[in-house]
Design an enzyme around this catalytic site. Structure first.
Site, PDB file in Angstrom:
ATOM      1  N   SER A  29      45.120  44.729  42.254  1.00 22.27           N
ATOM      2  CA  SER A  29      46.055  44.169  43.237  1.00 22.27           C
ATOM      3  C   SER A  29      45.580  44.227  44.688  1.00 22.27           C
ATOM      4  CB  SER A  29      47.384  44.888  43.128  1.00 22.27           C
ATOM      5  OG  SER A  29      47.838  44.835  41.799  1.00 22.27           O
ATOM      6  N   VAL A  30      44.573  45.032  44.994  1.00 20.85           N
ATOM      7  CA  VAL A  30      44.106  45.067  46.384  1.00 20.85           C
ATOM      8  C   VAL A  30      43.568  43.704  46.820  1.00 20.85           C
ATOM      9  CG1 VAL A  30      43.613  47.515  46.706  1.00 20.85           C
ATOM     10  CG2 VAL A  30      41.942  46.078  45.573  1.00 20.85           C
TER      11      VAL A  30
END
Lengths: 290, 573
Positions: free
Chosen positions: B287-288
């Site tokens: 998700s980064v």
């Protein structure tokens, strides 16, 4: 044996040559001696530099990050400072202060040399000149400093008395224009214009000066009392702040000028300062505002 | 002198000796000239000598001193001049069997001497030492012994045991920064790390007098390693990695990979730890990557309204694939909510609208298709080649199907928050004039919007454990399942927290990554980034902020008031 002129001359030249040779030899030895001394010193420097680097390495090793962390975990438990421990400005610093309550101990004042004041005394001021609110002139203009000095040289005792009296008088009326150090008072020595000591409460008053300073009235008149009142809360306000902000070097530094030190220290400083003063009591001017 | 005798001869006035007199005069003249020539020569020599001494005497002296102080291998220092690697004359223990002549090598028996040596060095193997002493071959028994140990060996009274001083590479900080520094082999050449990068400079006599300066700040490095280690132990992780990067210059202030090794002692045990997780290994970071997708969409004009809602109630069906969220966040989410709760479904829709080519172009510009720009040996990313299919674009948008090193991520986040300019990362300290101009990836307005969004993720969303009070931290969590033999492993995660601070004027990017964290009591039984990587950042930032000139201040923050009303409530991954 008869010495002919020729022979004498020959011997003379030979002697001079020998002398020159001997001197050259001596000089060479001297040069070599100095050179070997230099080499020895160089070697010593080298050894010391190597040792220094070794010690430095040892220090770095013994004080390396992991060691310091372990030490902190076990011994100190220091943590990163939080937002509340930082101050942005002098305004925030002042907000930490509290007015002193009833029966609060007198703040202890210590001797200090104010470079700004010293510069002003010697003629080249680093601060804007103080202006007398009554006459609208700078104090320096009222008491011409060069003339003051010249006359001080001629008749040091009388002239200095008058000049410091004039300065005190003007400082008294200038009210808010004067610095904190001046409000607190100081000891001046006639011989050295630069040296001064803020006084402690036990320093005795000089009646002669008080007379001349306050137009014949004692200094404890209305204006002086007002000055003292103005000075006290300002100092008191900084006192608790000093202890609170001790963790922040910048704040501590900013406070260092006015921060009260331990009592014995302050006393000893003042005592030595007073010992240095000339023996004749008339030469020591003590300005008071209490 | 003879000339004066001639003059007396002349004065005597003997007429009959005219010829003799003339001859004598000639001889005398010749002698005078000879003497004059000799004296002139001596004077000349003397003058030359004086001149030479005057001109060169001092220079030779200082030259010898400088030569003697020139280290055999140059120092490596951090950006503040703290030595991280230097030459150090250490004692070695050398066995010289010829010390006593042709007779027996040792006074006592080899077994006795070996026992005495083991008493001094308890970690030595007595049987091996005995074999070495009995072999009669000159060899090292041990390297790097302490002076007090040397004294104790001396008191054994064995002339065959010698301790020559040898210049060794020494790392005063031990294992700190080991992956940045690398180590030096027995031949004296740098292996790995900056020792290998700077090898020529450090061994060249012309340049080794000057230390090689790294961009690393040893205090920051120490703090990062401390906190990563703590986080690793609390979450029972296999490993951890971290970076602190200056967003305006690309200088790496700290780079840590754990477990670490001690470059002073390279042995079999340290070999597996020499591997650098930050630059060598590529991971699907999860998700980064979402903020990068969203920033690209804002930049391309795909996302113009932060209040626009995207359906998120049901998994997204694309061909044969389904895109899920960690749990249901409600029927619809807007972009800020999608970032705060870390919604894959919404990010995939945004990426779908943006389109593969534009997302790919941004990621290429960020250098995701090549090795990271850093001096250390670095891993090659797993980059989907060719035209990206719709599903590829969507999975890449939330960090799957694309494997990167954490170093890639740090540089990309620096560009995301610094106004949109990407600069290569470096481990050399840069003077202000050396800072590369970089290339613009995003407009400053996009970057400003991202700063708000990242700050909101930390103040309201999944990154709350990273919210160091007063430091205005902004960042994004990422928890990606590791690929195994049979697809993704549900329990083996790579958790990352990519952050920057202070968000009102970003100065540093901080990345923390955990490899296979477990749910423990300390992490409330959770294994996602919010519970292990984010708290590390939350502890690192207060420690390094004041050192780097960022003071905590509760009265400042990036203004998120315009976006705050758009946020509902709920928790994310």
């Amino acid at each position: 044996m008869m010495l002919t002129r020729t022979k004498a001359r020959s011997i003379g030249w030979a002697a001079i040559l020998g002398l020159c040779f001997a001197m050259t030899l001596a000089l060479t030895f001297r040069v070599n001696a100095v050179r070997s001394q230099v080499r020895l010193t160089e070697r010593k420097i080298l050894a010391l530099k190597t040792e220094k680097s070794l010690l430095e390495t040892e220090f770095e090793t013994r004080a390396n990050q992991q060691q310091l962390r372990n030490l902190n975990d076990v011994e100190f438990g220091y943590q990163a400072p939080t937002a509340g421990q930082y101050l942005e400005s002098e305004r925030q610093l002042a907000m930490l202060g509290k007015p002193s309550g009833p029966n609060a101990p007198e703040p202890i004042r210590v001797a200090s040399a104010d470079p700004a004041d010293a510069a002003q005394q010697s003629g080249d001021s680093i601060l804007p000149a103080m202006v007398n609110p009554l006459t609208g002139k700078a104090i320096a203009a009222e008491v011409p400093r060069s003339a003051d000095r010249a006359e001080t040289a001629k008749a040091p005792e009388t002239r200095a008395k008058a000049s410091s009296a004039a300065r005190l008088a003007s400082a008294k009326v200038s009210g808010s224009g004067e610095t904190l150090a001046e409000r607190l008072g100081r000891v001046e020595h006639d011989g050295k214009t630069g040296s001064k000591v803020e006084r402690l409460s036990h320093v005795e008053r000089d009646p002669v000066l008080l007379k001349s300073a306050g137009d014949g009235k004692p200094r404890k008149d209305g204006k002086a009392a007002k000055d003292a009142k103005a000075a006290k809360p300002a100092l008191a306000a900084t006192q608790p702040a000093a202890s609170k902000a001790a963790t922040k070097p910048a704040a501590a530094k900013a406070l260092a000028v006015n921060a009260p030190a331990k009592k014995p220290e302050g006393h000893s400083v003042t005592k030595t300062a007073l010992k240095m003063a000339p023996k004749a009591p008339s030469k020591t001017r003590v300005a008071l505002d209490e | 002198m003879t000339s004066f005798t001639v003059s007396t001869a002349i004065s005597s006035g003997r007429v009959q000796l005219v010829n003799v007199r003339q001859r004598l005069l000639l001889v005398a003249k010749a002698r005078v000239w000879f003497v004059l020539a000799v004296f002139t020569f001596i004077a000349l020599v003397a003058f030359c000598r004086i001149g030479w001494i005057g001109l060169s005497g001092e220079a030779t002296g200082s030259q010898s001193l400088a030569d003697a102080l020139l280290p055999p291998r140059g120092e490596i220092v951090d950006r503040n001049g703290v030595p991280l690697a230097r030459a150090f004359p250490a004692y070695a223990l050398w066995f010289n069997p010829k010390a006593l002549g042709d007779g027996p090598a040792l006074v006592k028996s080899p077994a006795e001497v070996a026992a005495a040596l083991v008493a001094i060095f308890p970690d030595e193997d007595q049987a091996k030492l005995t074999a070495k002493l009995a072999s009669g071959k000159p060899q090292y028994l041990r390297r790097r012994i302490m002076p007090e140990d040397a004294n104790r060996i001396h008191s054994l009274g064995e002339p065959a045991l010698e301790f020559p001083r040898e210049s060794e590479r020494y790392y005063p900080q031990g294992s700190m920064g080991a992956h940045v520094l690398g180590y030096v082999s027995a031949e004296g050449h740098g292996r790995l790390g900056m020792e290998a990068v700077f090898d020529k400079q450090l061994t060249n006599p012309a340049t080794r007098g000057q230390p090689a300066v790294l961009s690393i700040d040893s205090r920051v490095q120490g703090a990062l390693e401390d906190e990563l280690l703590k986080g690793m132990q609390l979450s029972n992780s296999k490993g951890a990695g971290g970076i602190v990067l200056d967003v305006d210059t690309g200088e790496v202030l700290a780079l840590a990979s754990l477990p670490s090794y001690n470059p002073n002692l390279i042995d079999q045990q340290s070999v597996p730890n020499i591997f650098n997780r930050v630059t060598n290994q590529v991971y699907e970071l999860g998700s980064v990557m979402k903020p990068i997708t969203v920033a690209s969409a804002i930049e391309a004009g795909v996302v113009t309204d932060m209040a626009k809602r995207y359906p998120s109630g049901a998994p997204l069906q694309i061909g044969g694939f389904q895109i899920h969220d960690s749990h249901n966040f409600g029927a619809s989410l807007n972009v800020p909510e999608a970032l705060i709760h870390s919604s894959n479904i919404v990010t995939a829709q945004v990426a779908d609208q943006l389109g593969g080519p534009r997302l790919k172009a941004t990621m290429q510009a960020l250098g995701f298709n090549r090795r990271p720009d850093i001096e250390l040996p670095a891993g090659f990313p797993i980059w989907p080649r060719g035209d990206w299919a719709r599903i590829t674009t969507m999975t890449v948008s939330y960090g799957h199907g694309l494997a990167l090193t954490p170093m890639h991520l740090a540089s990309a986040y620096a560009a995301l928050v610094n106004g949109g300019v990407w600069r290569p990362a470096t481990l050399r300290r840069l003077t202000p004039g050396e800072v590369p101009a970089g290339k613009r990836i995003w407009q400053p307005s996009t970057s400003a919007r991202m700063r708000q969004l990242l700050r909101m993720i930390v103040s309201l969303g999944t990154g709350r454990k990273a919210d160091a009070p007063g430091f205005r931290v902004g960042g994004k969590t990422g928890s990606a399942e590791k690929p195994g033999a049979h697809g993704y492993q549900k329990t083996n995660l790579i958790t990352t927290f990519a952050a920057a601070f202070p968000m009102d004027r970003p100065r540093y990017v901080v990345i923390a990554m955990m490899d296979e964290p477990q749910g423990t009591v300390a992490t409330s039984g959770q294994r996602t980034a919010a519970w292990n990587a984010a708290p590390v950042v939350g502890r690192v930032v207060p420690r390094i902020g004041p050192l780097l000139g960022v003071m905590p201040d509760n009265t400042r923050d990036v203004d998120i008031s315009e976006l705050a009303p758009l946020i509902g409530s709920g928790d994310g991954e």
